[in-house]
Design an enzyme around this catalytic site. Structure first.
Site, PDB file in Angstrom:
ATOM      1  N   ARG A   1      63.725 -23.776  76.006  1.00 34.72           N
ATOM      2  CA  ARG A   1      63.314 -22.605  76.783  1.00 34.72           C
ATOM      3  C   ARG A   1      62.573 -23.060  78.038  1.00 34.72           C
ATOM      4  O   ARG A   1      61.593 -23.816  77.960  1.00 34.72           O
ATOM      5  CB  ARG A   1      62.412 -21.707  75.941  1.00 34.72           C
ATOM      6  CG  ARG A   1      61.940 -20.464  76.709  1.00 34.72           C
ATOM      7  CD  ARG A   1      61.036 -19.594  75.850  1.00 34.72           C
ATOM      8  NE  ARG A   1      61.792 -18.980  74.775  1.00 34.72           N
ATOM      9  CZ  ARG A   1      61.271 -18.655  73.585  1.00 34.72           C
ATOM     10  NH1 ARG A   1      60.003 -18.912  73.340  1.00 34.72           N
ATOM     11  NH2 ARG A   1      62.015 -18.082  72.663  1.00 34.72           N
TER      12      ARG A   1
ATOM     13  N   CYS B   1      62.955  -9.352  69.305  1.00 33.47           N
ATOM     14  CA  CYS B   1      63.156 -10.061  70.575  1.00 33.47           C
ATOM     15  C   CYS B   1      64.078  -9.272  71.501  1.00 33.47           C
ATOM     16  O   CYS B   1      63.997  -9.400  72.721  1.00 33.47           O
ATOM     17  CB  CYS B   1      63.721 -11.452  70.319  1.00 33.47           C
ATOM     18  SG  CYS B   1      62.595 -12.538  69.419  1.00 33.47           S
ATOM     19  N   GLY B   2      64.956  -8.468  70.923  1.00 26.11           N
ATOM     20  CA  GLY B   2      65.839  -7.620  71.721  1.00 26.11           C
ATOM     21  C   GLY B   2      65.210  -6.308  72.127  1.00 26.11           C
ATOM     22  O   GLY B   2      65.879  -5.461  72.721  1.00 26.11           O
TER      23      GLY B   2
ATOM     24  N   ARG C   1      48.740 -15.763  68.359  1.00 24.85           N
ATOM     25  CA  ARG C   1      50.179 -15.555  68.418  1.00 24.85           C
ATOM     26  C   ARG C   1      50.604 -15.696  69.879  1.00 24.85           C
ATOM     27  O   ARG C   1      49.817 -16.135  70.719  1.00 24.85           O
ATOM     28  CB  ARG C   1      50.574 -14.163  67.869  1.00 24.85           C
ATOM     29  CG  ARG C   1      50.352 -13.965  66.369  1.00 24.85           C
ATOM     30  CD  ARG C   1      51.225 -14.860  65.508  1.00 24.85           C
ATOM     31  NE  ARG C   1      52.640 -14.615  65.651  1.00 24.85           N
ATOM     32  CZ  ARG C   1      53.348 -13.794  64.898  1.00 24.85           C
ATOM     33  NH1 ARG C   1      52.779 -13.088  63.944  1.00 24.85           N
ATOM     34  NH2 ARG C   1      54.647 -13.658  65.076  1.00 24.85           N
ATOM     35  N   LYS C   2      51.825 -15.270  70.207  1.00 24.31           N
ATOM     36  CA  LYS C   2      52.288 -15.377  71.585  1.00 24.31           C
ATOM     37  C   LYS C   2      51.558 -14.391  72.487  1.00 24.31           C
ATOM     38  O   LYS C   2      50.992 -13.391  72.021  1.00 24.31           O
ATOM     39  CB  LYS C   2      53.792 -15.162  71.668  1.00 24.31           C
ATOM     40  CG  LYS C   2      54.262 -13.745  71.337  1.00 24.31           C
ATOM     41  CD  LYS C   2      55.765 -13.661  71.487  1.00 24.31           C
ATOM     42  CE  LYS C   2      56.269 -12.253  71.143  1.00 24.31           C
ATOM     43  NZ  LYS C   2      57.731 -12.133  71.297  1.00 24.31           N
TER      44      LYS C   2
ATOM     45  N   GLY D   1      68.283  -8.843  66.164  1.00 19.70           N
ATOM     46  CA  GLY D   1      68.842  -9.309  64.899  1.00 19.70           C
ATOM     47  C   GLY D   1      67.906  -9.291  63.721  1.00 19.70           C
ATOM     48  O   GLY D   1      68.323  -9.494  62.587  1.00 19.70           O
TER      49      GLY D   1
END
Length: 516
Positions: free
Chosen positions: A72, A441-442, A186-187, A436
């Site tokens: 990434r 993430c989508g 976390r992120k 998914g």
């Protein structure tokens, strides 16, 4: 093994297994070992380094494709030069069919099929064209997003480019690694808006340009999250800051969460959980204690909905245009990246921009080149005016590569868009987001229609399926989708979407369409 002294903010805290691994050895420390890892091969490296700490350098172990990693990058504001695109393409070229690039929902690029033995050389090649992968994954600050039309937008309030770059430099120490932000609970997602339709409320911190007493500054919004356990848009902190204080404010807000956020129960580690536990008013007081006196936010004004960025649109520079191309589910082959780079040089200013909808923009095209540009064969596959369902389709990586995904989102999203566009006429673009797994993430809950991968028990056994949400929007009255269908088997998804599009979004059947 190289170890890390325990940070003061972890002292006395109960740590889960991942937190213990991070505390034992900061992910940034593997940078000095990359040459050794490349020489040894992934099979002979400490599994925690391979599967966890390499993410601090953007290198993601993929259990679906052992030994073939995802890399990434960091592309602040989603802007890449033709030279950079050609380097991206050359990196994946050697990996054959496994080597592709994906545009992400953070205006970023992920390269697939990468081998660990190549990583040191790849990082040097990226560095040579001004790209870093540092702190692009796991519990770090992710790619900083901004207005994809920054600097060329006839409607922009603010050119976001200087601010997204400054924030990346601040969070990553100019690509050298920043220990202040390398061990977060976390992120962390950061965004800068540039216009009234630049909706970014799914981020942990968002800066909206707004005037106060005739001076342009930023209103600060905090706490956006899309995850497996909580979905919420950011809320106003009621803080207005001068433009040059965005980095400092980010450090204060993120630092408070770093020092006090959840480290025991990982699903509750995201910033919004901490914000909700403290309360917005109390948190604002904590920010003020660290930052200094805070001015109230006069309030941001939003447009009703985002603009459609497809097709040829005039820039604010007279005689220049930007072309919005549809990239199906964001996937680019080596050849497609090279061709984008070529088109940006021949017709534009040598620059390509990525959107959060996983599409590409080519800016700087003069009026006199538009006719030739429209005739390029590349636009047959990556059209300026995609059909209605395809135009609004966004998809996460899916089970082809991601170990978390329960469904093959990208392939099904493309096939479904094709089938529905052959069957239906849509009066306007409808955002259909595929993810998914519940990690989202989508960004399924942001979609007018959202699909979240799951499994369903049928007469044939367990099959891929989707929970379907309806009503997500990013306008002046933003909303998250609400669950309307559970565990729809993948073979029934097309029919379910057809019904929803006809009932809620004005779709009508095409006269000669085959049944769905």
């Amino acid at each position: 093994m190289v170890t890390t002294p325990l940070p003061s903010y972890l002292e006395g805290k109960t740590l889960n297994k991942i937190e213990k691994n991070k505390a034992a050895k900061d992910g940034l420390l593997v940078g000095s070992e990359l040459e050794t890892f490349a020489r040894l091969g992934w099979e002979n490296v400490d599994p925690t380094d391979v599967q966890l700490r390499l993410k601090w350098y953007g290198m993601f172990w993929r259990p679906k494709t052992p030994g073939k990693f995802m890399l990434r990058l960091r592309v602040p504001n989603g802007i890449a030069t033709a030279d950079q695109l050609n380097v991206f393409a050359s990196i994946v070229a050697r990996y054959g069919d496994d080597g592709v690039g994906d545009i992400t929902t953070r205006q970023n690029i992920q390269l697939r099929g990468v081998l660990l033995e190549d990583l040191p050389e790849i990082l040097e090649r990226l560095k040579a064209v001004g790209i870093t992968t540092l702190q692009s994954g796991f519990d770090n600050p992710r790619n900083v997003t901004g207005n994809p039309l920054a600097g060329i937008d006839p409607h922009e309030i603010l050119d976001t480019r200087p601010y997204t770059q400054a924030l990346q430099d601040h969070l990553t120490n100019h690509g050298q690694g920043n220990r202040e932000f390398s061990n977060l609970p976390r992120k962390w997602n950061t965004a800068v808006a540039g216009s009234r339709d630049n909706f970014l409320l799914h981020n942990d911190i968002v800066f909206h340009p707004v005037e106060k007493d005739g001076v342009l500054g930023f209103g600060v919004w905090v706490g956006g999250v899309l995850s497996s356990v909580l979905n919420a848009y950011a809320v106003p902190l009621n803080v207005w800051i001068p433009l040059d204080q965005a980095c400092r404010m980010t450090g204060v807000v993120c630092g408070l969460w770093r020092d006090n956020g959840e480290r025991s129960k990982r699903p509750k580690g995201r910033f919004r959980f901490y914000l909700d536990a403290v309360g917005v008013e109390a948190f604002r007081a904590m920010v003020e204690e660290r930052f200094g006196p805070l001015a109230p936010d006069p309030g941001s004004v939003f447009n009703q909905q985002p603009r459609n960025l497809y097709g040829i649109q005039p820039q604010k520079q007279p005689g220049l245009n930007v072309a919005g191309l549809h990239v199906p589910v964001g996937r680019l082959s080596c050849g497609a990246m090279q061709e984008l780079a070529r088109l940006s040089r021949v017709y534009g200013c040598g620059e390509v921009r990525f959107t959060e909808d996983q599409n590409a923009l080519i800016p700087g095209i003069p009026d006199h080149k538009l006719e030739d540009f429209r005739g390029e064969p590349f636009l047959q596959r990556y059209p300026l005016h995609p059909q209605g369902v395809a135009a609004g389709t966004v998809s996460c990586t899916g089970s082809n590569y991601c170990g978390f995904a329960l469904t093959n989102t990208k392939d099904q999203a493309m096939a479904t868009a094709t089938a529905l566009d052959e069957a239906l006429d849509l009066p306007q673009e409808v955002k259909i987001h595929w993810t998914g797994c519940p990690n989202s993430c989508g960004q399924a809950y942001m979609g007018a229609i959202g699909l979240t991968g799951t499994k369903a028990k049928t007469a044939e056994g367990m099959v891929e399926a989707y929970d379907i949400t309806l009503g997500g929007s990013q306008g002046d009255q933003p909303s998250l989708g609400e669950l309307v269908r559970k565990r729809v088997p993948k073979t029934e998804v097309n029919a379910a979407l057809k019904d929803l599009l006809m009932e809620h979004y004005g779709a009508t059947p095409k006269a000669a369409a085959a049944p769905i």
